[in-house]
Design a protein around this motif. Structure first.
Motif, mmCIF file in Angstrom:
data_model
loop_
_atom_site.group_PDB
_atom_site.id
_atom_site.type_symbol
_atom_site.label_atom_id
_atom_site.label_comp_id
_atom_site.label_asym_id
_atom_site.label_seq_id
_atom_site.Cartn_x
_atom_site.Cartn_y
_atom_site.Cartn_z
ATOM 1 N N HIS A 94 1.918 21.406 40.369
ATOM 2 C CA HIS A 94 1.732 20.232 39.512
ATOM 3 C C HIS A 94 0.525 19.420 39.951
ATOM 4 O O HIS A 94 -0.232 18.897 39.112
ATOM 5 N N LEU A 142 1.988 24.112 31.711
ATOM 6 C CA LEU A 142 2.308 24.485 33.084
ATOM 7 C C LEU A 142 3.556 25.351 33.017
ATOM 8 O O LEU A 142 4.658 24.866 32.771
ATOM 9 N N HIS A 195 9.224 19.183 38.420
ATOM 10 C CA HIS A 195 7.831 19.108 38.865
ATOM 11 C C HIS A 195 6.835 19.442 37.752
ATOM 12 O O HIS A 195 5.726 19.902 38.026
ATOM 13 N N GLY A 196 7.233 19.196 36.516
ATOM 14 C CA GLY A 196 6.256 19.180 35.441
ATOM 15 C C GLY A 196 6.131 20.410 34.581
ATOM 16 O O GLY A 196 5.290 20.453 33.673
ATOM 17 N N SER A 197 6.921 21.451 34.830
ATOM 18 C CA SER A 197 6.822 22.647 33.999
ATOM 19 C C SER A 197 7.190 22.328 32.554
ATOM 20 O O SER A 197 8.145 21.598 32.291
#
Length: 236
Positions: A185, A204, A218-220
Motif C-alpha cells: 500500500h 491494488l 491495507h487498501g486492496s
C-alpha cells in the motif's frame, strides 16, 4: 461422479458478508472492493453458476485453460483478468479476450503486449506484479526496481498501467502477512503521488481466500478468491 457446486451460493453469501464487514471495519466504503473469482481448474459450469449469482469478474491463470473455457463464458456479463505468469509467446492468444493483465513484471513482456494490442487496435490495461517478499522463486519486479520499470512501461502507447498486484510470501503469522500488504500500500500511494505519464494507481490487487480481510485493511480493491468460493481444487 459429477461434482456438485450447490455450495457456491452459500459460500458467496458468506464472502459478501465478510467483505462488507471488513469494508465497514476498515473504513473502505468510498473505494469499494471487488471480488474476483479465480477459476483455475474450475469447470465452466461451476464458474457460470457463480456468474449467475452475481460474480462479474473472473481471474484466469493459464492461457491454454482460458482458451478452452472462453466460449463458455457470457462476456456481456463478466470481465476476465489474466492473473498468472504470462510467457511472451502466449500474449497473442489472450489479447482482446481479457480486459486486464495483472502479471506484468518486465519490459519484454510489456513490449509484446503493446505489440499485440497495436495489431488488434486496442489498448490493454495492465497491473505490474511486485515481488514484495523478494523471493527468488517467485515472479514480479523487486520493490526497489518498481519505479524504474514503470518509467519504461509508460512509453508503450498500447498499454495502460492501472496499478499493482502482489502475492506475499505464505505465512501463518497474520502480522507478517500484514507487513507485506502494508508495504504494498505504501508503494501504491507513493507511485500515485508521482503522476507518471500513462501510469495510474487505480487498482491494488492483493489478498486471497486465506488473507483477504487483511488485504482489505491495507487498501486492496481486488481480492482474488478461489477456494473460499468454489471449494478445494481437485488436481486429479
Amino acid at each position: 461422479m459429477e461434482k456438485s457446486y450447490s455450495n457456491i451460493s452459500e459460500n458467496l453469501k458468506r464472502l459478501r458478508f465478510e467483505i462488507g464487514e471488513s469494508i465497514q471495519k476498515y473504513g473502505r466504503g468510498n473505494g469499494g472492493v471487488k471480488l474476483m473469482a479465480v477459476t483455475k481448474t474450475i469447470p465452466v459450469e461451476a464458474v457460470n453458476e457463480a456468474v449467475r449469482l452475481g460474480v462479474d469478474l473472473l481471474g484466469e491463470n493459464k492461457a491454454q485453460e482460458l482458451l478452452l473455457k472462453y466460449d463458455g463464458y457470457d462476456k456481456n456479463v463478466v470481465k476476465i483478468h489474466f492473473i498468472g505468469h504470462l510467457q511472451s509467446n502466449k500474449v497473442r492468444q489472450i489479447i482482446g479476450k481479457v480486459s486486464m493483465i495483472e502479471s506484468v513484471d518486465g519490459v519484454s513482456l510489456a513490449r509484446e503486449i503493446d505489440k499485440q494490442s497495436h495489431k488488434n487496435g486496442i489498448k490493454t490495461d495492465v497491473l505490474v506484479e511486485v515481488n514484495i517478499g523478494g523471493e527468488a522463486s517467485k515472479f514480479g519486479v523487486f520493490p526497489q526496481r518498481l519505479e524504474e520499470l514503470l518509467a519504461e512501461l509508460s512509453n508503450f502507447p498500447h498499454i495502460a498501467v492501472k496499478g499493482l498486484m502482489a502475492i506475499p510470501p505464505f505465512s501463518d503469522d497474520v502480522l507478517q502477512t500484514e507487513k507485506y500488504f502494508s508495504a504494498m500500500h505504501e508503494l501504491f500511494v507513493d507511485i500515485r503521488g508521482k503522476n507518471i505519464d500513462n501510469v495510474s494507481m487505480d487498482v491494488l490487487s492483493m489478498g486471497m481466500s486465506g488473507d483477504f480481510k487483511e488485504a482489505i485493511k491495507h487498501g486492496s480493491n481486488i481480492i482474488r478468491i478461489g477456494t473460499a468460493l468454489f471449494g478445494a481444487r481437485d488436481y486429479s
